[in-house]
Design a protein around this motif. Structure first.
Motif, PDB file in Angstrom:
ATOM      1  N   GLN A  66       7.151   0.019   4.687  1.00  0.00           N
ATOM      2  CA  GLN A  66       6.277   0.986   3.623  1.00  0.00           C
ATOM      3  C   GLN A  66       5.169   0.563   3.068  1.00  0.00           C
ATOM      4  OE1 GLN A  66       7.225   4.171   4.275  1.00  0.00           O
ATOM      5  NE2 GLN A  66       8.739   2.973   5.847  1.00  0.00           N
ATOM      6  N   ARG A  67       4.290   1.243   2.974  1.00  0.00           N
ATOM      7  CA  ARG A  67       3.073   1.110   1.815  1.00  0.00           C
ATOM      8  C   ARG A  67       3.811   1.330   0.324  1.00  0.00           C
ATOM      9  NH1 ARG A  67      -1.575   4.003   1.770  1.00  0.00           N
ATOM     10  NH2 ARG A  67      -3.145   2.389   1.688  1.00  0.00           N
ATOM     11  N   PRO A  68       3.222   0.744  -0.673  1.00  0.00           N
ATOM     12  CA  PRO A  68       3.877   1.060  -1.808  1.00  0.00           C
ATOM     13  C   PRO A  68       3.229   2.517  -2.257  1.00  0.00           C
ATOM     14  CG  PRO A  68       2.660  -1.072  -2.162  1.00  0.00           C
ATOM     15  CD  PRO A  68       2.497  -0.609  -0.870  1.00  0.00           C
TER      16      PRO A  68
ATOM     17  N   ASP B 113       5.916  12.646   4.842  1.00  0.00           N
ATOM     18  CA  ASP B 113       6.360  11.330   5.402  1.00  0.00           C
ATOM     19  C   ASP B 113       5.457  11.121   6.757  1.00  0.00           C
ATOM     20  OD1 ASP B 113       8.456   9.247   5.530  1.00  0.00           O
ATOM     21  OD2 ASP B 113       8.631  10.209   7.497  1.00  0.00           O
ATOM     22  N   CYS B 114       5.369  12.140   7.420  1.00  0.00           N
ATOM     23  CA  CYS B 114       4.314  11.834   8.819  1.00  0.00           C
ATOM     24  C   CYS B 114       3.151  11.427   8.249  1.00  0.00           C
ATOM     25  CB  CYS B 114       4.357  13.240   9.524  1.00  0.00           C
ATOM     26  SG  CYS B 114       4.036  13.028  11.269  1.00  0.00           S
ATOM     27  N   TYR B 115       2.668  11.981   7.209  1.00  0.00           N
ATOM     28  CA  TYR B 115       1.261  11.794   6.829  1.00  0.00           C
ATOM     29  C   TYR B 115       1.053  10.380   6.330  1.00  0.00           C
ATOM     30  CZ  TYR B 115      -2.547  11.928   3.163  1.00  0.00           C
ATOM     31  OH  TYR B 115      -3.785  11.651   2.634  1.00  0.00           O
ATOM     32  N   ASP B 116       2.264   9.929   5.590  1.00  0.00           N
ATOM     33  CA  ASP B 116       2.139   8.489   5.288  1.00  0.00           C
ATOM     34  C   ASP B 116       2.260   7.530   6.550  1.00  0.00           C
ATOM     35  OD1 ASP B 116       2.498   9.098   2.557  1.00  0.00           O
ATOM     36  OD2 ASP B 116       4.769   8.181   2.536  1.00  0.00           O
TER      37      ASP B 116
ATOM     38  N   ILE C  26       9.889   5.150  -5.636  1.00  0.00           N
ATOM     39  CA  ILE C  26       9.013   4.419  -5.916  1.00  0.00           C
ATOM     40  C   ILE C  26       9.120   3.099  -4.958  1.00  0.00           C
ATOM     41  CG2 ILE C  26       7.606   2.792  -7.326  1.00  0.00           C
ATOM     42  CD1 ILE C  26       8.931   4.533  -9.657  1.00  0.00           C
ATOM     43  N   VAL C  27       8.111   2.757  -4.094  1.00  0.00           N
ATOM     44  CA  VAL C  27       8.161   1.417  -3.170  1.00  0.00           C
ATOM     45  C   VAL C  27       7.044   0.737  -3.862  1.00  0.00           C
ATOM     46  CG1 VAL C  27       7.736   0.717  -0.819  1.00  0.00           C
ATOM     47  CG2 VAL C  27       8.974   2.814  -1.219  1.00  0.00           C
TER      48      VAL C  27
END
Lengths: 369, 369, 369, 369, 369
Positions: free
Chosen positions: E101-103, D256-259, E114-115
């Protein structure tokens, strides 16, 4: 304008968002289909225009390899029937009809689905989608409109020249892809010729329209790159993946074809860099010319404006009878010659200054700047 | 013009699209072939000009290694015969004749097919394709025209210098590739010398033609990069792939050769970046000069235009007898000196303003802007 | 000029194309060699200047680790003898003498061949090749000229500080490479200081030479990048490859060294981007100044040229006795004051127009444009 | 100037080249250390300011997890003692003290060494190094100066909120890294706000300082990118590598942090592209304004200069008594009105020409160009 | 201004740094949720608006597949309850609420998270986050606001068209993602239409606002690229990873969807390059126009300024009675005609010079420059 119209062609028309996958939607401008069958083997050859799709089955079975070429995509029923006859996937059929696919290869259970785009000359060049279904013994191709670059391949089939009749359908597919790829070379050469001519022209004499023409050539190269690049990937896929429908022998030929796409990309990239460099040359030429214009103005104005001031000075009407200080020069014996000399000296001083600056007669030296 | 002509040379001529693969089509400008055989071993050496291809077989068998060098590609029958004699693939032979291949290496059943491009000086530099078929004990090379960079290798073979006679054909292939690669260094150096000279010149005195010359050098570097890059890939392939035709020992030498191509790419990229930076320097110099021209014009015009207005004012012919308000100044005792003083004050005011702006005599300070 | 001369230094001199591989050709400017031996172990240390190469063998055997440092590459016989003594490959020896190698690491049977380049300050900075042969118990280094950055390492060896005497030759090699890499930091910092100063200057007061200076800094950064990048690859190779000559413990230290090269690349790239941005700032400053110059000219000319026209009008000499239509204004009672008022009105109208345009006194508003 | 000073902060200070690895050299500006211990478990919590390092051992053993936070790096003895206590590698300790490391993760025998950089607002933003040693049951962190973004984490620990007390040290490390990463968002948002404001301003009214401000924002983004990018790599490493010190559960949180770092990079890159585009907009605005200035000058000068010539013509003093050819116009009955009409015609002709060119009143049509 | 406001929308709002992971924080502008359940199977279909979350369980169990669509994210308790009911991970729920969020796709124990981001037209276009949890038999989707592009999918479900009712939840997820992706095409087409129109306009008649409009289009394309790119990665992930929740059959459909994202990226990149090229065309048009303005000014000024000097010369009032040297020309018989001729000659000389330079009437030749 023509440019705007052609640009619009690069945009995609497609089924509305949310349509069920596999739904066939005919392009409004699609042509009515005609079907041509070329069935052949090492010792046999038959070329038939098919009217009824039911006739197809028996004809195909008679020969080792069958090439069914459908030209025109308006008749969706026909396409669906062919899909059933050869057991084709709905998604692939959708891509056949929706003629804005990128070149690609997709593997299905017992056949490969290949999309290529055939280039057609013109400014800007346009492309036509050619979809292929490659089974072991059949090749089913779909074109948008009549007219293609496959005539030499048909001729080879008819005359039995080369090894083409002795090979399976994969070799035929290669021959068609090769013809498609080779078709890009003359278009690219024409583009390069125009770029060369424009380059010579920019170097000889920059003028306003040239920036636009460079932009147009860059746009065409953009379109070409966008079409050639996925061909490259597609051929790479065909060469490396181990589909049973492609023999190792044919893979060797596809590798050659792949080399051609690399060469095409090479040329496109080189042209793009030349075109980009040309913009710099153009801009610096325009700048240099503006500089020259400014120099002429500055030299003339700088010499004559002070002289005009002097003439204006002695054109004043001060009353020399009212005071001895009012323009006594006008009455001096040498007044006029002295003023003329003064003006000549000012003009030559300016000219020498400009010469030292290097603005005229190639004068000036580096250390003085 | 010379530039346009040379550009056209970078375009490809090839068989028309759709031609059967493996069809040999001679380039219209190809030379008639001559064949040179150099056969050797640790203790033997023979150098023969071959007239009849039938002579070849027996001569080759006598020595451990045979180098057959064909110069000139006009005689397709000859090339076909050689193809049969050494069992070469049709696609490879097509590439030999179609002299616009990128450098590459292709593995066939029992031989490697290697394409390199030999650089030839000149502005812009041109390249000549050298195709090689490398078997265990033979090396078959094809050149377009007489004249090559292999003479030092031949000399080493004749004199038996170094280890070359004691090694197999792969080492000979390495030696030739090495000679080809090394040939790029002087050409690149010449290009760099011209770039250096141009850089000094742009910095000393920008002039219009320089932008064009930078563009020409960038174009040449583009051509060099396009040729060197695939050499790099080709050598990487030769070094890593495990072809039985190349011994581990030779692989070590090829790695050295590969290092040279990296060095070449390095230099090309550096030159390209310098050339790109040079355009910026050129443009900013041109801008700075335009600025200077504008300043001179502005200073002169701004000082003298108001002064000219004053002289014009007192050059008007209003009738001072018709009214006491019509230009009474003209009759004042101190009229003329006062006007002169007024003009001097205006001029000095302007000069001071320009000085404060930093336009003249290095005046001005940052806070005043 | 100095710049041109230094550029030429970045070009490569090498053996003529086609020379046999492994041929040693001394650089014309190479120095006569001196050999220094430092042999040591946990408890022993010996530092000797070697005169005769035969003395080397016995001295080396006495200590666990031997560092043989050769300074000056003019004596090819000496280098050949060392090559035989340590069983070095001919290609590696060729690279030692041909001092234009990129940093790299090559694995040979029982030793590693490492090339690094030592930075030396100066504008532009130059580099000196340091070649190393790393065996388990010996390290053989070659430098071009006296003077290096290894003195602190020698000092640590002499004093027995740290763990260096207790480790094998790989740790010594690491220590030297680390010293080489660390040497880049001050050079890069100096470069950054100059860039900072130039940035402050461009922002405060753009002048012509600045574009050139940015170009020179970019060139230096180009050279630094070209040198640092392969160091990074080289250290990555040393860290990852499983050569038996390098212990896992030392690998940890090399990883640290590798981190430093990443940091160096980071700084170089950042400086390059800042320098590129600086060109934009410079150009926009020059443009803004030109704009200002043009505005001054335009305001003055636009105000006074129409006024001068009016004065010119009433300076004409039409004969008012010939016709009542010939300039009757000149005789009007209020003629002169009316013309003066007319001119003042024109001038103020212009000034108001310029104010609305926002050219003077910070006037103008957005909606009026 | 402030800019120059802040730039210098981005440069690295380090031990002199050649220093033995693992040598700790305190930064001259380092603060005296204070040590804070937070030891906790699902049911226990203790927060102590440590005075004597000997006290540490017993306190740590009492709780499942211990977080030792050292603020200030001036006391090298203390750092060495901690290194011995937790068995830390000398190279890692060197990196703790040398506070210019890029964010990274390094695996040692029984602990991980993690470097992150904490952002601090301000223009330009600065970063502070936070080094972490992560064992199974301890986390040892080092900061440069008091003040950090970890207070919310401490609060969660104190209050026992969330799952943090029930997890091992790896989760604590994640929580701290997450806090560090999240700290970049507000700084980046502030940067984006300034960019937006500048964009609005450039579009409304270009002025000279804007180019500099774009440059400054680009510089800040450069610094941010240089810091965020290695964080991304570091987190990628933590997520993928199979260190026993990190549980699979925590890995999910690190992903999540990486995202978030990807999102940060995304924003930075977008801002960089917008800033680059802004320079184009600025330059084209400046060009357009210069064009407008030039048009005003040209219109005025082109209309009045010819008129002034005519007035000058009839202001000449040729003696009409000397010859019938000397300016007879001056005596014509309609002389003055005709000349006035001529001048009006010339002026209107010019105005019409400018209108056709599209320079005034929105006139002109495309085909006329 | 509208632009500034819309820019701010691209910035992220999020929980303050240091917040515990998994903490749900409602966006201040979030809507109150409504829940729609569509449960179906090959032979059954039910569409219910859910009021109480407890009703959900029994309804879901009745049908093979259930699609629970939550619109509006303000009610955190509801989201938490759903999370518990379907056993969703806290981090995923946090991402549902934090709508920036990014997809992406994330795999959890028994479901996929899935986003995607749904595009909405407008200038600039905005996106709305759609989060999906995909189990074997359920699909749980969260939208920010009412209104979506899924209506055609619902219609297909209601009517039982196509294969959608006979497939599991993974096919439904594909159908929704496909609808989202297809929604980008019309937005991109609209963007392309504007770019085309702008291109035509720039080529026909460059004006100041165009640079800004190009910048705005580039900004929109930047936003589109930033959204489409992670969709591409997300679909690549779905296609390649072997999650048990996705059948091989559906994977084939997802590959088709992936192709669409590649096509979208292709179009975006092409538009970006065209937009970048357009800036060059614009700048060179502006330059060319400035050049033209300067030429007009220079021609007029250069012709008339010297002529005005001559008229000024003979407008001087030197007293011809004081000296025979004071302007005797004024009394010459042919004085006036000679001066007129002189001025005509000067004017024609200038015109010829400009013609030779190529400034007027298309004159000039290359060799003369």
């Amino acid at each position: 304008m023509a440019t705007g119209r052609s640009n619009r062609k690069t945009r995609k028309r497609r089924a509305p968002p949310g349509t069920a996958p596999g739904t066939l939607v005919a392009d409004p401008g699609a042509s009515q289909p005609t079907i041509q069958l070329i069935a052949y083997g090492p010792g046999s050859f038959e070329e038939v225009a098919i009217k009824e799709i039911e006739d197809l089955g028996s004809l195909i079975d008679k020969h080792p390899v069958a090439w069914i070429n459908v030209v025109g995509l308006a008749n969706l029923d026909l396409i669906r029937s062919l899909g059933e006859m050869f057991d084709l996937h709905g998604l692939a059929l959708e891509d056949v009809v929706n003629v804005h696919q990128r070149p690609k290869v997709e593997e299905y259970a017992d056949h490969l689905f290949i999309v290529t785009r055939m280039i057609e000359g013109g400014a800007p060049p346009t492309t036509e989608q050619v979809s292929m279904f490659l089974g072991e013994r059949f090749l089913l191709t779909f074109q948008e409109t009549p007219g293609d670059c496959f005539e030499p391949v048909r001729e080879r089939l008819r005359k039995g020249r080369g090894q083409i009749r002795g090979r399976l359908a994969d070799y035929l597919a290669y021959a068609l892809i090769d013809a498609v790829i080779d078709g890009y070379f003359p278009v690219l050469e024409a583009c390069g010729d125009r770029l060369d001519a424009l380059e010579d022209e920019v170097m000889a004499r920059p003028s306003e329209g040239q920036a636009r023409r460079v932009h147009e050539i860059k746009r065409e190269l953009l379109v070409l790159r966008r079409t050639i690049w996925p061909h490259r990937e597609m051929l790479n896929g065909l060469t490396r993946e181990s589909s049973p429908n492609i023999t190792d022998q044919t893979r060797l030929y596809l590798r050659d074809c792949y080399d051609h796409t690399i060469q095409l990309m090479d040329i496109v990239e080189t042209y793009r860099e030349i075109a980009t460099g040309l913009v710099d040359v153009y801009l610096s030429s325009v700048n240099a010319r503006m500089n020259e214009v400014m120099k002429v103005l500055t030299i003339i104005a700088t010499i004559f404006i002070p002289l005009s001031f002097i003439t204006g000075l002695y054109g004043m009407n001060f009353d020399d009878t009212a005071s001895p200080w009012n323009m006594p020069e006008l009455k001096w014996y040498w007044g006029y010659p002295v003023v003329l000399g003064l003006m000549a000296a000012a003009a030559f001083g300016m000219l020498y200054y400009f010469y030292r600056k290097g603005w005229i007669l190639g004068g000036g030296n580096d250390s003085s700047r």
